[in-house]
Design a protein around this motif. Structure first.
Motif, PDB file in Angstrom:
ATOM      1  N   ASP A   1      79.042  28.564  90.958  1.00 33.34           N
ATOM      2  CA  ASP A   1      79.772  29.831  91.014  1.00 33.34           C
ATOM      3  C   ASP A   1      81.248  29.590  91.315  1.00 33.34           C
ATOM      4  O   ASP A   1      81.623  28.594  91.930  1.00 33.34           O
ATOM      5  CB  ASP A   1      79.194  30.752  92.086  1.00 33.34           C
ATOM      6  CG  ASP A   1      77.898  31.411  91.647  1.00 33.34           C
ATOM      7  OD1 ASP A   1      77.547  31.307  90.461  1.00 33.34           O
ATOM      8  OD2 ASP A   1      77.243  32.040  92.495  1.00 33.34           O
TER       9      ASP A   1
ATOM     10  N   GLU B   1      84.376  34.642  94.468  1.00 32.54           N
ATOM     11  CA  GLU B   1      84.224  36.057  94.146  1.00 32.54           C
ATOM     12  C   GLU B   1      85.399  36.813  94.731  1.00 32.54           C
ATOM     13  O   GLU B   1      85.618  36.808  95.928  1.00 32.54           O
ATOM     14  CB  GLU B   1      82.911  36.588  94.721  1.00 32.54           C
ATOM     15  CG  GLU B   1      81.697  36.004  94.045  1.00 32.54           C
ATOM     16  CD  GLU B   1      80.402  36.464  94.703  1.00 32.54           C
ATOM     17  OE1 GLU B   1      80.449  37.267  95.637  1.00 32.54           O
ATOM     18  OE2 GLU B   1      79.352  35.987  94.268  1.00 32.54           O
ATOM     19  N   ASP B   2      86.152  37.432  93.856  1.00 31.60           N
ATOM     20  CA  ASP B   2      87.334  38.160  94.258  1.00 31.60           C
ATOM     21  C   ASP B   2      87.607  39.170  93.163  1.00 31.60           C
ATOM     22  O   ASP B   2      86.856  39.270  92.195  1.00 31.60           O
ATOM     23  CB  ASP B   2      88.511  37.184  94.410  1.00 31.60           C
ATOM     24  CG  ASP B   2      89.544  37.674  95.417  1.00 31.60           C
ATOM     25  OD1 ASP B   2      89.591  38.879  95.682  1.00 31.60           O
ATOM     26  OD2 ASP B   2      90.312  36.832  95.907  1.00 31.60           O
TER      27      ASP B   2
ATOM     28  N   ILE C   1      89.690  35.703  89.368  1.00 35.54           N
ATOM     29  CA  ILE C   1      89.380  34.307  89.638  1.00 35.54           C
ATOM     30  C   ILE C   1      90.707  33.575  89.808  1.00 35.54           C
ATOM     31  O   ILE C   1      91.519  33.543  88.886  1.00 35.54           O
ATOM     32  CB  ILE C   1      88.565  33.682  88.487  1.00 35.54           C
ATOM     33  CG1 ILE C   1      87.229  34.409  88.351  1.00 35.54           C
ATOM     34  CG2 ILE C   1      88.356  32.195  88.726  1.00 35.54           C
ATOM     35  CD1 ILE C   1      86.417  33.962  87.158  1.00 35.54           C
TER      36      ILE C   1
ATOM     37  N   ARG D   1      88.815  31.000 101.685  1.00 40.98           N
ATOM     38  CA  ARG D   1      87.555  31.622 101.273  1.00 40.98           C
ATOM     39  C   ARG D   1      86.363  31.142 102.106  1.00 40.98           C
ATOM     40  O   ARG D   1      85.237  31.510 101.836  1.00 40.98           O
ATOM     41  CB  ARG D   1      87.309  31.360  99.798  1.00 40.98           C
ATOM     42  CG  ARG D   1      88.423  31.931  98.961  1.00 40.98           C
ATOM     43  CD  ARG D   1      88.205  31.781  97.505  1.00 40.98           C
ATOM     44  NE  ARG D   1      89.416  32.059  96.778  1.00 40.98           N
ATOM     45  CZ  ARG D   1      89.967  33.256  96.642  1.00 40.98           C
ATOM     46  NH1 ARG D   1      89.406  34.284  97.203  1.00 40.98           N
ATOM     47  NH2 ARG D   1      91.070  33.420  95.966  1.00 40.98           N
TER      48      ARG D   1
ATOM     49  N   ARG E   1      79.865  26.923  98.596  1.00 40.67           N
ATOM     50  CA  ARG E   1      80.200  28.298  98.961  1.00 40.67           C
ATOM     51  C   ARG E   1      79.375  28.751 100.157  1.00 40.67           C
ATOM     52  O   ARG E   1      78.400  28.113 100.524  1.00 40.67           O
ATOM     53  CB  ARG E   1      80.023  29.225  97.769  1.00 40.67           C
ATOM     54  CG  ARG E   1      78.576  29.322  97.296  1.00 40.67           C
ATOM     55  CD  ARG E   1      78.418  30.348  96.250  1.00 40.67           C
ATOM     56  NE  ARG E   1      78.925  31.577  96.796  1.00 40.67           N
ATOM     57  CZ  ARG E   1      79.159  32.670  96.122  1.00 40.67           C
ATOM     58  NH1 ARG E   1      78.904  32.702  94.867  1.00 40.67           N
ATOM     59  NH2 ARG E   1      79.612  33.742  96.701  1.00 40.67           N
TER      60      ARG E   1
ATOM     61  N   ARG F   1      77.003  30.727 100.846  1.00 39.83           N
ATOM     62  CA  ARG F   1      75.766  31.442 100.528  1.00 39.83           C
ATOM     63  C   ARG F   1      74.636  30.875 101.393  1.00 39.83           C
ATOM     64  O   ARG F   1      74.571  29.682 101.629  1.00 39.83           O
ATOM     65  CB  ARG F   1      75.452  31.260  99.045  1.00 39.83           C
ATOM     66  CG  ARG F   1      74.166  31.954  98.627  1.00 39.83           C
ATOM     67  CD  ARG F   1      73.896  31.782  97.163  1.00 39.83           C
ATOM     68  NE  ARG F   1      74.802  32.643  96.421  1.00 39.83           N
ATOM     69  CZ  ARG F   1      75.005  32.540  95.121  1.00 39.83           C
ATOM     70  NH1 ARG F   1      74.396  31.606  94.430  1.00 39.83           N
ATOM     71  NH2 ARG F   1      75.824  33.360  94.510  1.00 39.83           N
TER      72      ARG F   1
END
Length: 177
Positions: A112, A115-116, A119, A136, A148, A150
């Motif tokens: 991935d 996410e914003d 990009i 981030r 990330r 997650r």
């Protein structure tokens, strides 16, 4: 079979009026000529004609599968029957766009991107990694891959392995007793 002539030889933009192709209606200010079906669409003004031609040409390019049997269709803006051509540059400061290479971060586990609302693109891979790991709150594994934030098994395992690798004492450090 006839070879396709260059556009200058077809007369669409010829300067000599006797050699100039006039596919449209002389009494109509703005029209859109769809070359494939040979159709004329009356347009209220230049802006509408330009927008409609851009949409048609983009759609035609998108559905073109490269087959020699696919009909070729272009949208050409006409002014009083002739192909419209702007004289001079669009703006006095208009320049030529120069392509440049840009980078964006991807998660080393799931692939991935950040996410914003957009990009982010950066001038180097290092800048993309610094942005993701810094602002981030992504993690960076010892091998340089980004992870990330997650919470799932794959991402948790990668972060745990990175933490275990950080916990191994460096052989150049002295242990205090």
């Amino acid at each position: 079979m006839t070879a396709v002539a260059p556009i200058a030889l077809r007369g669409l933009f010829a300067t000599d009026p006797d050699q100039r192709l006039r596919p449209g209606t002389p009494t109509t200010d703005w029209e859109l000529w769809l070359t494939g079906p040979n159709t004329l669409l009356t347009m209220p003004d230049l802006v509408t004609a330009l927008m409609a031609s851009a949409e048609h040409n983009a759609l035609a390019a998108d559905i073109d599968d490269g087959s020699p049997l696919q009909p070729v269709s272009y949208a050409v803006v006409l002014f009083r029957g002739y192909a419209w051509r702007r004289e001079g540059a669009a703006r006095s400061d208009a320049g030529v766009a120069v392509p440049s290479l840009c980078w964006t971060a991807t998660c080393g586990i799931c692939g991935d991107t950040p996410e914003d609302e957009f990009i982010p693109h950066h001038t180097s891979p290092e800048a993309a990694a610094d942005d993701s790991a810094g602002s981030r709150e992504w993690g960076q594994l010892p091998d340089g891959r980004l992870v990330r934030d997650r919470d799932d098994d794959a991402h948790d395992t990668a972060r745990a392995q990175a933490a275990d690798a950080d916990a191994v004492p460096d052989e150049n450090q002295l242990t205090c007793l």
